[in-house]
Write a protein that holds these residues in place. Structure first.
Motif, mmCIF file in Angstrom:
data_model
loop_
_atom_site.group_PDB
_atom_site.id
_atom_site.type_symbol
_atom_site.label_atom_id
_atom_site.label_comp_id
_atom_site.label_asym_id
_atom_site.label_seq_id
_atom_site.Cartn_x
_atom_site.Cartn_y
_atom_site.Cartn_z
ATOM 1 N N LYS A 102 2.908 3.904 -6.335
ATOM 2 C CA LYS A 102 2.124 3.649 -5.128
ATOM 3 C C LYS A 102 0.642 3.565 -5.462
ATOM 4 O O LYS A 102 -0.081 2.736 -4.896
ATOM 5 C CB LYS A 102 2.368 4.744 -4.084
ATOM 6 N N ALA A 105 -0.004 0.238 -6.901
ATOM 7 C CA ALA A 105 0.096 -0.802 -5.878
ATOM 8 C C ALA A 105 -1.193 -0.958 -5.077
ATOM 9 O O ALA A 105 -1.502 -2.057 -4.630
ATOM 10 C CB ALA A 105 1.261 -0.509 -4.935
ATOM 11 N N LEU A 133 7.715 -0.856 -9.288
ATOM 12 C CA LEU A 133 6.459 -1.367 -8.741
ATOM 13 C C LEU A 133 6.630 -2.505 -7.744
ATOM 14 O O LEU A 133 6.006 -2.469 -6.674
ATOM 15 C CB LEU A 133 5.525 -1.766 -9.877
ATOM 16 N N ALA A 137 5.199 -1.916 -4.088
ATOM 17 C CA ALA A 137 4.060 -2.745 -3.687
ATOM 18 C C ALA A 137 4.390 -3.519 -2.422
ATOM 19 O O ALA A 137 3.544 -3.688 -1.544
ATOM 20 C CB ALA A 137 3.676 -3.695 -4.810
ATOM 21 N N HIS A 141 2.013 -3.096 0.756
ATOM 22 C CA HIS A 141 1.166 -4.233 1.123
ATOM 23 C C HIS A 141 1.848 -5.255 2.014
ATOM 24 O O HIS A 141 1.177 -6.039 2.666
ATOM 25 C CB HIS A 141 0.692 -4.968 -0.137
ATOM 26 N N SER A 146 2.505 -8.455 -2.428
ATOM 27 C CA SER A 146 3.190 -7.655 -3.429
ATOM 28 C C SER A 146 3.782 -8.511 -4.534
ATOM 29 O O SER A 146 3.794 -8.103 -5.685
ATOM 30 C CB SER A 146 4.289 -6.820 -2.788
ATOM 31 N N LEU A 149 1.008 -9.272 -6.886
ATOM 32 C CA LEU A 149 0.620 -8.086 -7.624
ATOM 33 C C LEU A 149 1.655 -7.728 -8.674
ATOM 34 O O LEU A 149 1.324 -7.494 -9.832
ATOM 35 C CB LEU A 149 0.446 -6.901 -6.660
ATOM 36 N N GLY A 150 2.917 -7.718 -8.269
ATOM 37 C CA GLY A 150 3.962 -7.357 -9.209
ATOM 38 C C GLY A 150 4.060 -8.321 -10.369
ATOM 39 O O GLY A 150 4.188 -7.928 -11.513
#
Length: 160
Positions: A102, A105, A133, A137, A141, A146, A149-150
Motif C-alpha cells: 500500500k 501504491a 502490488l 494499487a 487508486h 493502478s 503504476l503496476g
C-alpha cells in the motif's frame, strides 16, 4: 543562611509555579468549553478520528483516502510504512507485505522505494510485494491509474 532556608524558598517557588500552571490550565479549559461552537467542533473532531481509526488498527481503510490531497497521501504513506514495519517485526508477514505494498501504491517515487525494499527485505518478501502490488494499487487508486503504476514498477529492468 542555614541549610533549611536554602531548600525552603526554591521549594516554595516550585510549588507556586505548579499551582499557577494548574490554574492556567483550568482557566483556559473552562474558557474553551464555554465557547459557543465547542460542542460542534468536538463532534466533528470525534467523527474525523472515528473515520481514521475506525478500521480496527491494521485494517486501515483507504476508501476515504483523498488521492488529490498531498498531505493525506503523505500521512497514509507514512502510516502504511510504520504498520508494515510493525507487522514484520511481530512476524505477521502477510499483513506486513500488504501495508508495504500500500505504501508503494501511494508513493510519489515507487521505483526508488522498490529499490530500497529490494536491498533491505528478504527476496521472498520482496517478490510477494511485487505479486500483490497490482491488486493493492487498484484498490487504492482505482483501475485506471493502478495498471500504469503496476506495469511501470514491474517493468523496471533493475528490479527483476
Amino acid at each position: 543562611m542555614n541549610g533549611s532556608s536554602r531548600t525552603f524558598w526554591p521549594l516554595v517557588a516550585a510549588v507556586g509555579l505548579g499551582v499557577s500552571f494548574v490554574g492556567y490550565c483550568v482557566y483556559f479549559d473552562r474558557k474553551r468549553r464555554s465557547a459557543p461552537d465547542f460542542p460542534e467542533k468536538l463532534k466533528a473532531k470525534r467523527k474525523k478520528q472515528q473515520q481514521r481509526g475506525g478500521g480496527g488498527g491494521s485494517s486501515s481503510s483507504h476508501s476515504d483516502l483523498d488521492t488529490s490531497n498531498p498531505e493525506d497521501m503523505r500521512r497514509y504513506f507514512l502510516e502504511q510504512i510504520q504498520q508494515g514495519e510493525d507487522c514484520l517485526s511481530r512476524g505477521d508477514l502477510d499483513n506486513g507485505v500488504d501495508h508495504l505494498a500500500k505504501a508503494v501504491a501511494v508513493c510519489s517515487q515507487p521505483q526508488n522505494l522498490m529499490a530500497l525494499f529490494q536491498q533491505t527485505l528478504p527476496p521472498e518478501l520482496f517478490q510477494e510485494i511485487i505479486m500483490r502490488l497490482p491488486r493493492i494499487a487498484q484498490s487504492v487508486h482505482g483501475s485506471a491509474s493502478s495498471s500504469a503504476l503496476g506495469s511501470a514498477i514491474l517493468t523496471e529492468p533493475d528490479l527483476e
